[in-house]
Design a protein around this motif. Structure first.
Motif, PDB file in Angstrom:
ATOM      1  N   ARG A 279     -11.082  -9.169  -1.497  1.00  0.00           N
ATOM      2  CA  ARG A 279     -10.505  -8.093  -0.692  1.00  0.00           C
ATOM      3  C   ARG A 279     -10.732  -8.235   0.802  1.00  0.00           C
ATOM      4  O   ARG A 279      -9.889  -7.867   1.598  1.00  0.00           O
ATOM      5  CB  ARG A 279     -11.087  -6.753  -1.136  1.00  0.00           C
ATOM      6  N   GLU A 280     -11.919  -8.716   1.167  1.00  0.00           N
ATOM      7  CA  GLU A 280     -12.191  -8.795   2.593  1.00  0.00           C
ATOM      8  C   GLU A 280     -11.657 -10.105   3.147  1.00  0.00           C
ATOM      9  O   GLU A 280     -11.312 -11.001   2.413  1.00  0.00           O
ATOM     10  CB  GLU A 280     -13.707  -8.721   2.848  1.00  0.00           C
ATOM     11  N   LEU A 543      -5.152  -5.994   8.761  1.00  0.00           N
ATOM     12  CA  LEU A 543      -6.420  -5.555   8.189  1.00  0.00           C
ATOM     13  C   LEU A 543      -6.467  -4.029   8.104  1.00  0.00           C
ATOM     14  O   LEU A 543      -6.863  -3.453   7.094  1.00  0.00           O
ATOM     15  CB  LEU A 543      -7.574  -6.084   9.047  1.00  0.00           C
ATOM     16  N   GLU A 544      -6.020  -3.376   9.168  1.00  0.00           N
ATOM     17  CA  GLU A 544      -5.993  -1.917   9.173  1.00  0.00           C
ATOM     18  C   GLU A 544      -5.081  -1.382   8.075  1.00  0.00           C
ATOM     19  O   GLU A 544      -5.427  -0.475   7.339  1.00  0.00           O
ATOM     20  CB  GLU A 544      -5.421  -1.451  10.509  1.00  0.00           C
ATOM     21  N   GLU A 545      -3.914  -2.000   7.995  1.00  0.00           N
ATOM     22  CA  GLU A 545      -2.922  -1.591   6.999  1.00  0.00           C
ATOM     23  C   GLU A 545      -3.489  -1.775   5.581  1.00  0.00           C
ATOM     24  O   GLU A 545      -3.349  -0.909   4.727  1.00  0.00           O
ATOM     25  CB  GLU A 545      -1.668  -2.452   7.205  1.00  0.00           C
ATOM     26  N   ALA A 546      -4.139  -2.902   5.354  1.00  0.00           N
ATOM     27  CA  ALA A 546      -4.704  -3.194   4.037  1.00  0.00           C
ATOM     28  C   ALA A 546      -5.802  -2.193   3.693  1.00  0.00           C
ATOM     29  O   ALA A 546      -5.888  -1.710   2.556  1.00  0.00           O
ATOM     30  CB  ALA A 546      -5.260  -4.618   4.010  1.00  0.00           C
ATOM     31  N   ARG A 547      -6.623  -1.855   4.689  1.00  0.00           N
ATOM     32  CA  ARG A 547      -7.696  -0.885   4.460  1.00  0.00           C
ATOM     33  C   ARG A 547      -7.110   0.465   4.115  1.00  0.00           C
ATOM     34  O   ARG A 547      -7.531   1.120   3.173  1.00  0.00           O
ATOM     35  CB  ARG A 547      -8.561  -0.753   5.714  1.00  0.00           C
ATOM     36  N   VAL A 551      -5.586  -2.282  -0.432  1.00  0.00           N
ATOM     37  CA  VAL A 551      -5.092  -3.478  -1.133  1.00  0.00           C
ATOM     38  C   VAL A 551      -5.607  -4.688  -0.359  1.00  0.00           C
ATOM     39  O   VAL A 551      -5.995  -4.553   0.802  1.00  0.00           O
ATOM     40  CB  VAL A 551      -3.540  -3.525  -1.195  1.00  0.00           C
ATOM     41  N   PRO A 552      -5.646  -5.877  -1.001  1.00  0.00           N
ATOM     42  CA  PRO A 552      -6.045  -7.066  -0.244  1.00  0.00           C
ATOM     43  C   PRO A 552      -5.052  -7.346   0.884  1.00  0.00           C
ATOM     44  O   PRO A 552      -3.863  -7.027   0.760  1.00  0.00           O
ATOM     45  CB  PRO A 552      -5.994  -8.191  -1.277  1.00  0.00           C
ATOM     46  N   ALA A 553      -5.543  -7.955   1.959  1.00  0.00           N
ATOM     47  CA  ALA A 553      -4.708  -8.181   3.138  1.00  0.00           C
ATOM     48  C   ALA A 553      -3.445  -8.989   2.821  1.00  0.00           C
ATOM     49  O   ALA A 553      -2.361  -8.667   3.291  1.00  0.00           O
ATOM     50  CB  ALA A 553      -5.523  -8.886   4.219  1.00  0.00           C
ATOM     51  N   TYR A 554      -3.568 -10.033   1.987  1.00  0.00           N
ATOM     52  CA  TYR A 554      -2.407 -10.893   1.747  1.00  0.00           C
ATOM     53  C   TYR A 554      -1.275 -10.177   1.031  1.00  0.00           C
ATOM     54  O   TYR A 554      -0.143 -10.627   1.029  1.00  0.00           O
ATOM     55  CB  TYR A 554      -2.820 -12.151   0.974  1.00  0.00           C
ATOM     56  N   VAL A 555      -1.623  -9.052   0.380  1.00  0.00           N
ATOM     57  CA  VAL A 555      -0.586  -8.278  -0.300  1.00  0.00           C
ATOM     58  C   VAL A 555       0.373  -7.657   0.733  1.00  0.00           C
ATOM     59  O   VAL A 555       1.558  -7.485   0.480  1.00  0.00           O
ATOM     60  CB  VAL A 555      -1.239  -7.193  -1.198  1.00  0.00           C
ATOM     61  N   ILE A 556      -0.149  -7.350   1.913  1.00  0.00           N
ATOM     62  CA  ILE A 556       0.696  -6.808   2.980  1.00  0.00           C
ATOM     63  C   ILE A 556       1.640  -7.908   3.477  1.00  0.00           C
ATOM     64  O   ILE A 556       2.860  -7.802   3.342  1.00  0.00           O
ATOM     65  CB  ILE A 556      -0.158  -6.276   4.160  1.00  0.00           C
TER      66      ILE A 556
END
Ligand code: ADP
Ligand code: ZN
Length: 600
Positions: A279-280, A543-547, A551-556
């Motif tokens: 996730r991070e 990163l902000e959007e994922a937080r 969801v994990p960042a790559y999903v964005i």
């Protein structure tokens, strides 16, 4: 029959990719038309689209069977981002949520449903499927059906029931395990004897392979990470649990976010570490090979080996976890004589049968050949899997061709030293003798009196180490494990001692990796200063959007999409839509924010 153009428009509209890759188009068409398929593709090859697109093309729900329960939620999240209606049924769900998903299935509100294998084969679930409209069955990680494999899952044997209960629903089995035996086993056990088989090239062009001589492994690793992968996610493999713990602690002390992972840790800590890695951003996991299946992180930027794997298969599988998103990634390994000695000892002192030991020894030799070759690493790797190829331009040997030197004289001296000292000593002592070091051990054995004493003063200690290592790798010298790693002459040494054979050796380098310019990295966009700054802004936004969405960042958006954005700086929504990885849904959702960051 579904027309190919329909498949292409789903790919472009929904997934935001301009073209199918490799055999994807053919596979999608075959499945959409109702055929069964067995798909062999390397990790990162793009297996998921092979069932996701046909599930959208055919009426009903695509059922995806995967053993990786921990990842299902992430996959559903990724699908939801694309506007695909996806659900999950596994043991981690509470009853109410499961019932709601079941209703969605029956009432035709799902494009994709991810199901754990042990759940799927229950009478209740089979009945449920019987009441639903099914587009296809996708059996992911299909090699789990192989009883000889390391990932065997007994539940997978039950999956033959799908064919019996639902003969009219097309099935696709997918795996990254290439060998013919496993392939046959999958076809047989899953009743896919008549399925069309699609075998892709196993090349991973975006991975840069480098293998360096071990001098001070930790320090070399740290230099490599700092030089090439500061703040990147990566995996570091070590052989023992102790070394995993120590290395992780040491890296952490150097300011790197590093977490240990091995089978000896309690389950809670282990899964917490895996979750953080998944996730991070920028987490480095130091692991034994227990950290393997169950990682589905596409943006792992490097895989480093501090110890030798047992075989080329193992090496390829482990390094294959890097760069699944097609963006540049590194497979970096350091190895030395002690590794060879340790692995040979493990094989020889194991309780296994002689046959097994022989096979294991041969596999290790093939790996050593890869380590010592002065030619293209990729050519060697692919050759091992039966593929012919040309020098790749993207491995250490291609980027910085190693010097080779005529080591015949040095080899002869080294072999003589082994012989004259009675084949009872390890490389360290032999090097002392060759270099004429007058120490206590030398004196105790009166080795200063030998004719070989001091004949190797002209070469540095490091070079002698490399000579002994290559002699072992070349099979001229054997390691005697009964005698604490003493070196002994093997048959081929005779010809060199007699002056019949010459020996060429590579001059090893202990540099962190191939020195390369950005332009030489396959797939790497050449970002200038402002471009790099833009990329960091895009990453911060992601990163902000994922937080916010947890969801994990790559999903964005994945790394290569961000790089392309920073490189091409589209001016408007139409321009954004041209970027690989931005489909209709993501365009609508993130388009305005992206344009703002791009200063449009
Ligand atoms: P696998 O399951 O074979 O390891 P995935 O299905 O996870 O691989 O795909 C790996 C990556 O490649 C993903 O990031 C995916 O978005 C990307 N990808 C797959 N097919 C294409 C394509 N046709 N065009 C662009 N990117 C693709
Ligand atoms: Zn190469």
């Amino acid at each position: 029959m579904v027309s190919p153009s329909k498949a292409l428009s789903v790919l472009r509209e929904t997934f935001g990719h301009p073209e199918f890759r490799g055999a994807q188009a053919e596979i999608v068409e075959h499945l959409a038309g109702g055929g069964d398929a067995l798909v062999l593709m390397p990790t990162g090859g793009g297996k998921s689209l092979c069932y996701q697109v046909p599930s959208l093309l055919r009426p009903g729900t695509g059922i995806v069977i995967s053993p990786l329960i921990a990842l299902m939620e992430d996959q559903v999240a990724a699908m939801t981002q694309l506007g695909v209606r996806a659900g999950v049924l596994n043991s981690t769900l509470d009853a109410a949520k499961a019932r709601a998903t079941e209703r969605d299935l029956i009432e035709g509100r799902l494009d994709l449903l991810y199901v754990a294998p042990e759940r799927l084969t229950t009478p209740r679930c089979l009945e449920l499927l019987g009441a639903a409209r099914l587009a296809l069955f996708a059996i992911d990680e299909a090699h789990c059906v192989s009883q000889w494999g390391h990932d065997f899952r007994p539940e997978y044997l039950q999956l033959s029931v799908l064919h019996e209960r639902f003969p009219e629903v097309p099935r696709i089995a997918l795996t990254a395990t290439a060998d013919p035996v496993t392939r046959r086993e999958i076809a047989q056990r899953l009743g896919l004897g008549d399925a069309r088989v699609f075998v892709s090239s196993f090349d991973r062009p975006n991975i840069t392979y480098s293998i360096v001589e071990k001098v001070d492994a930790r320090a070399q690793l740290l230099r490599f990470i700092r030089a090439e992968h500061a703040a990147d996610a990566g995996i570091v493999y070590c052989l023992s649990r102790k070394k995993v713990e120590e290395t992780a602690a040491w890296l952490a002390a150097q300011g790197i976010t590093a977490l240990p992972y091995h089978a000896g840790m309690d389950a809670a800590r282990r899964s917490a570490h895996q979750a953080r890695f998944q996730r991070e951003e920028g987490v480095v996991v130091v692991a034994t090979i227990a950290f393997g299946m169950g990682i589905d992180k596409p943006d792992v930027r490097f895989v480093a080996h501090l110890d030798l794997p047992k075989s080329i298969e193992g090496y390829y599988q482990e390094t294959g976890r890097a760069g699944r998103d097609q963006a540049p990634a590194d497979a970096w390994m350091t190895y030395g004589l002690a590794d060879v000695v340790q692995l040979r000892r493990l094989i020889e002192t194991s309780e296994a049968s002689e046959d097994y030991k022989r096979v294991s020894g041969a596999k290790l030799d093939a790996l050593l050949g890869l380590c010592e070759t002065a030619q293209c690493r990729r050519v060697r790797l692919l050759q091992y899997f039966g593929e012919e190829s040309a020098p790749c331009g993207n491995c250490d040997n291609c980027l910085v061709p190693p010097e080779t030197w005529d080591a015949t004289e040095a080899a002869r001296k080294a072999l003589s030293a082994i012989y004259r000292t009675g084949q009872r000593f390890g490389a360290m002592h032999l090097i002392d003798v060759l270099r004429g070091r007058d120490n206590e051990r030398v004196r105790r054995w009166h080795h200063e009196e030998l004719s070989v004493f001091g004949v190797g003063r002209d070469l540095e200690e490091g070079l002698w180490r490399s000579v002994f290592r290559q002699l072992v790798a070349l099979g001229m010298v054997e390691v005697d494990h009964e005698a604490y790693g003493a070196l002994k002459l093997a048959e081929p040494a005779r010809r060199v001692l007699k002056g019949l054979d010459e020996v060429q050796m590579r001059r090893s380098a202990d540099t962190p990796g191939p020195r390369r310019t950005r332009a030489t990295r396959v797939g790497a966009p050449e970002l200038d200063g402002p471009g790099a700054l833009l990329l960091s802004h895009l990453k911060a936004w992601r990163l902000e959007e994922a937080r916010a969405q947890s969801v994990p960042a790559y999903v964005i958006l994945n790394d290569s999409t961000l790089s392309q954005l920073a490189l091409r700086r589209p001016e408007d929504l139409a321009g954004l839509a041209q970027i690989n990885g931005i489909g209709a849904k993501k365009l609508e959702r993130y388009g305005p924010a992206l344009l703002r960051i791009l200063g449009r």
